[in-house]
Each structure stands twice: as C-alpha cells, then as structure tokens.
Design an enzyme around this catalytic site. Sequence first.
Site, mmCIF file in Angstrom:
data_model
loop_
_atom_site.group_PDB
_atom_site.id
_atom_site.type_symbol
_atom_site.label_atom_id
_atom_site.label_comp_id
_atom_site.label_asym_id
_atom_site.label_seq_id
_atom_site.Cartn_x
_atom_site.Cartn_y
_atom_site.Cartn_z
ATOM 1 N N HIS A 263 0.834 -1.196 0.000
ATOM 2 C CA HIS A 263 0.000 0.000 0.000
ATOM 3 C C HIS A 263 0.872 1.250 0.000
ATOM 4 C CE1 HIS A 263 -4.013 -1.835 1.699
ATOM 5 N NE2 HIS A 263 -3.546 -2.477 0.640
ATOM 6 N N GLU B 119 17.773 3.926 -14.319
ATOM 7 C CA GLU B 119 18.674 2.849 -13.936
ATOM 8 C C GLU B 119 17.956 1.714 -13.222
ATOM 9 O OE1 GLU B 119 22.310 0.734 -13.429
ATOM 10 O OE2 GLU B 119 21.673 2.333 -14.786
ATOM 11 N N GLU C 258 -4.422 -4.771 -26.864
ATOM 12 C CA GLU C 258 -5.367 -5.250 -25.857
ATOM 13 C C GLU C 258 -5.674 -4.172 -24.830
ATOM 14 O OE1 GLU C 258 -4.208 -9.018 -24.189
ATOM 15 O OE2 GLU C 258 -3.210 -9.575 -26.036
#
Length: 408
Positions: free
Chosen positions: A122, A145, A279
Amino acid sequence: MGSVSQAYLESEPVKEARSLISELCRQFYSLGWVSGTGGSITMKVHDSSIPKPQQLILMSPSGVQKERMEPEDMYVLSGDGAIISSPSPKPYPHKPPKCSDCAPLFMKAYHMRNAGAVIHSHGMESCLATMINPHLKEFRITHMEMIKGIQGHGYYDELVIPIIENTAYENELTDSLAKAIEAYPKTTAVLVRNHGIYVWGDSWISAKTQSECYHYLFDAAIKLHQLGLDWSTPDHGPIQVVKGVPSVDCRMNVSKKARLADSNCNGKPFTRCIVLDIEGTTTPISYVTDILFPYAQNNVGRHLSATYASAETQDDIKLLRSQVEDDLKQGVIGAVPIPSEDAEKEEVIAALVANVEAMIKADRKITALKQLQGHIWRTGFETNELKGIVFDDVPEALEKWHALGVKW
C-alpha cells in the site's frame, strides 16, 4: 502431495519461511508499505524435491498489525489454495485469525505466472503514480537505472505496468487482475488505482527486489512530474503543452473513457510518434479472452489435422513434444505422452489435443502453446472465421493523428 504431515509443517524449511515473512513485514512496515494492517506477503516453501506448483504456500493473515506478527501467525496453504494450517486465536484485543483478503489474487499470480512469492504493498508512491492521470490504464517509464531491477528489462527498455480500477473489497479485484496478467505477459506487477500494487517473482528475493525498484520508479515519476518533467520519455524533458493540455494527457491509451481524438489534441502536432498497444487500448481485452482463446481451444484438432504435413505445424508439434517431455518429468498434471513420429497421424493429434487442453485449462504461459495458438488465430483471420474489432473512437483518433502528421 497428498496429506501434509505435522512433521513437515514443523520442518526447518517451513519454519524459515514463517520467520522470513514476519521479518519482511516488519521491514515493509518501516517503508510504509503495510501500515494500518494493510498490505500482505506470501511465499512458497522452497523444496527442490517437490514440483513448484505443488509446494506449500505461506501467507500472512488479514487485518493484523504487520510489524508485530510472529512466525506462528502465518497460514499454510496447499498449492491449490486450500488452507492446511491456521494460526491459533489470540486474546482480546486481537481479532480472530483470518487468511489474507488478498489470497485469491495471490493465487492468480501463483497459477498464471508460476510465482515463488507475491508482495502486496500500500506504499503511497504506488497510489500516487495511478492518480497523476486518472484516465491512464498503464504506467510507463523508460531510461531509468532502476528499470534494470525488473525481470526481463534493461535501462533502454520501456517499463509498462497495467493499472486496474479499485473495488470496495479486495477479492473483487481478482478477475480484473487476472485479465491484466493475461493481457501483459511481460509484466511482473499490477497497479490498483488509489490502492497499491501487487508484485511477484520467482522467489521472495526476486519479489522483494522488484518491489523496491517499482517503488523507487514511482517516486521518481512523481518528483519528475512535480518538476514539470516527463518521466515516460528517454530525455525526461519538459512536459509539452498543446492548447494548455499536458501532452501526457494527449498520449493516454485510446479507450471509450479517454477519447483521445477530442479537440484538446487538435493543436500543434507532437514531435514524437504515438505507440499504441492493442489489448485494452485499441481493442477490448474481452475480445482476447472471450473470442480468441475459445476459438483456439475449439480448433486445435481441426488445425493440426488440416496442416499436419506443413513444416510450420511440424515445428509446432516438435515444440509441444519437447514441452510435454519436460512436463512428464516434472509430474505436471494433465501431461500425457505423445506417440512417436512414425505413429498414426490421428493418434499423435489426439495426444496433442489432450495436452493443449490441459495447458489451456492451467492457463500456462509457454512458448509451445502460444506459438500454436498464434497459427490457429492466423488461419481464423485468413478464412474470415475471425474478425478484428476496435473501439469506436479508434478510427477517428487515427485519422486526426494522420492529418496532423503524427506517426503511429
């Protein structure tokens, strides 16, 4: 595995996994990933003598203070998700034990990606990254990076993470998470808008490493946005504005909600190309799940019979034969031997169909299956048994971009 003995439940591998989960939850709490009893972690008990799909699963409980968990607080589940061992209740004010509300979502990562561990965070960064633009269905970033810490990615790659919409209850996310995993075969994470992120890896080390990299990248994107910089481009230059609208808004996915072809994008043409996914962007994800997959499954035998002698199909059979041989060695459920090349054509096809149906039922992501499905779909399009569809606003958006000189 059959019934699990008490001796195995008390074995060192299980004890080590229990301790590791409680230790990681304390660490994740300090990072702000599992505060307020939120978030969760699960991992498989590594045992090289047991096929990975059948290994025991340990899972943290729901609604508890994650930083105060003890090894004995963990749930133990079988490879198919059945609870084998539950923690003992604790006195008031502790709540009665309850397996993680994330369990159905964790099981999707285990079954669809053969994961070894899954982390649900969370962390604030993962929430804010989905809120910068509420229309976006993906988080994209490149030339950073820490992208190198994500499985299958390098510095120059574009990292793409699907975003699904939040629901009132965690288990209601299961279907949308499964569809996102299906639609994004390269991803190792799914973001939940205004909620958090699910990250999986081959092992707990892989899942933890990637989770740290994802949170770093989300934090970087938020700070770049605050500075007026575009995190999704290689140069991370200033966010360009067209008629007062940030260009990041005009590059959002094409969808019925986004309406990319509206008047906001009719100004000065962009200097970059527009890269579109299929998609969920130009075409509904349901087209894949409700049309393409059933078509391939229903036409395996017919396709193999009609094209059996072709070099392409023989190559497909060769790949499937090799995969099935490995599956038989690993004891994969549903794998059946394929007769030798000099056997009758009908015998070979029958065995191939049985194996393919088992692979599809297990929702396996393997080259042999994907290659065959692709060839079946191509035949379907060539014979007009399959027809592609796009969202209503896609043609209009493409026409406007073309008129503006924008490549796509």
